[in-house]
Scaffold this motif. Structure first.
Motif, short mmCIF file in Angstrom:
data_model
loop_
_atom_site.label_atom_id
_atom_site.label_comp_id
_atom_site.label_asym_id
_atom_site.label_seq_id
_atom_site.Cartn_x
_atom_site.Cartn_y
_atom_site.Cartn_z
N CYS A 17 -3.64 13.38 -2.92
CA CYS A 17 -2.99 12.07 -2.84
C CYS A 17 -4.01 10.97 -3.10
N GLU A 18 -3.52 9.91 -3.75
CA GLU A 18 -4.37 8.76 -4.01
C GLU A 18 -3.75 7.54 -3.33
N GLN A 19 -4.60 6.73 -2.72
CA GLN A 19 -4.15 5.49 -2.11
C GLN A 19 -4.10 4.41 -3.19
N ALA A 29 -5.40 16.30 1.53
CA ALA A 29 -5.80 14.89 1.39
C ALA A 29 -6.35 14.60 0.00
N LYS A 70 0.84 -1.19 0.00
CA LYS A 70 0.00 0.00 0.00
C LYS A 70 0.88 1.24 0.00
N ALA A 71 0.49 2.21 -0.83
CA ALA A 71 1.27 3.45 -0.92
C ALA A 71 0.35 4.60 -1.25
N SER A 72 0.82 5.80 -0.98
CA SER A 72 0.11 7.02 -1.35
C SER A 72 0.88 7.71 -2.46
N ILE A 73 0.21 7.98 -3.55
CA ILE A 73 0.83 8.70 -4.65
C ILE A 73 0.26 10.11 -4.65
N CYS A 74 1.15 11.07 -4.50
CA CYS A 74 0.73 12.46 -4.42
C CYS A 74 1.21 13.22 -5.65
#
Length: 96
Positions: A26-28, A23, A10-14
């Protein structure tokens, strides 16, 4: 909870264009990798580490020891020679 044959990362791409603290910018993201692919990556990493190990184990311990011993003797003799030259210069300057 069910057991799956996948590894979840799992990662957040901003987006760099927006404020990172926002918030909404960023996409999870969830990356699912099958364990068969993980095993391939792990075996590849192990095979590469074996190549590096064989490269470093090219020399025998006796060769490494003799190189170190030779280097110590070389520095000792060099220091002894430089000390003798400096001692001779010091003694020569006292005479005059």
């Amino acid at each position: 909870m069910s057991i799956t044959n996948e590894l979840d990362i799992k990662a957040s791409i901003c987006s760099p264009d927006f404020n990172v603290n926002d918030a909404n910018s960023c996409e999870q993201v969830v990356l699912k990798i099958p364990f068969s692919e993980v095993e391939k990556l792990y075996s590849l990493e192990l095979s590469e580490s074996d190549e590096h190990y064989s490269y470093f184990s090219e020399y025998e311990p006796a060769q490494i020891w003799s190189f170190g011993f030779g280097a110590v003797i070389l520095f000792y003799v060099t220091g002894l020679g430089v000390g003798a030259v400096l001692g001779a210069i010091k003694q020569f300057t006292r005479i005059t």
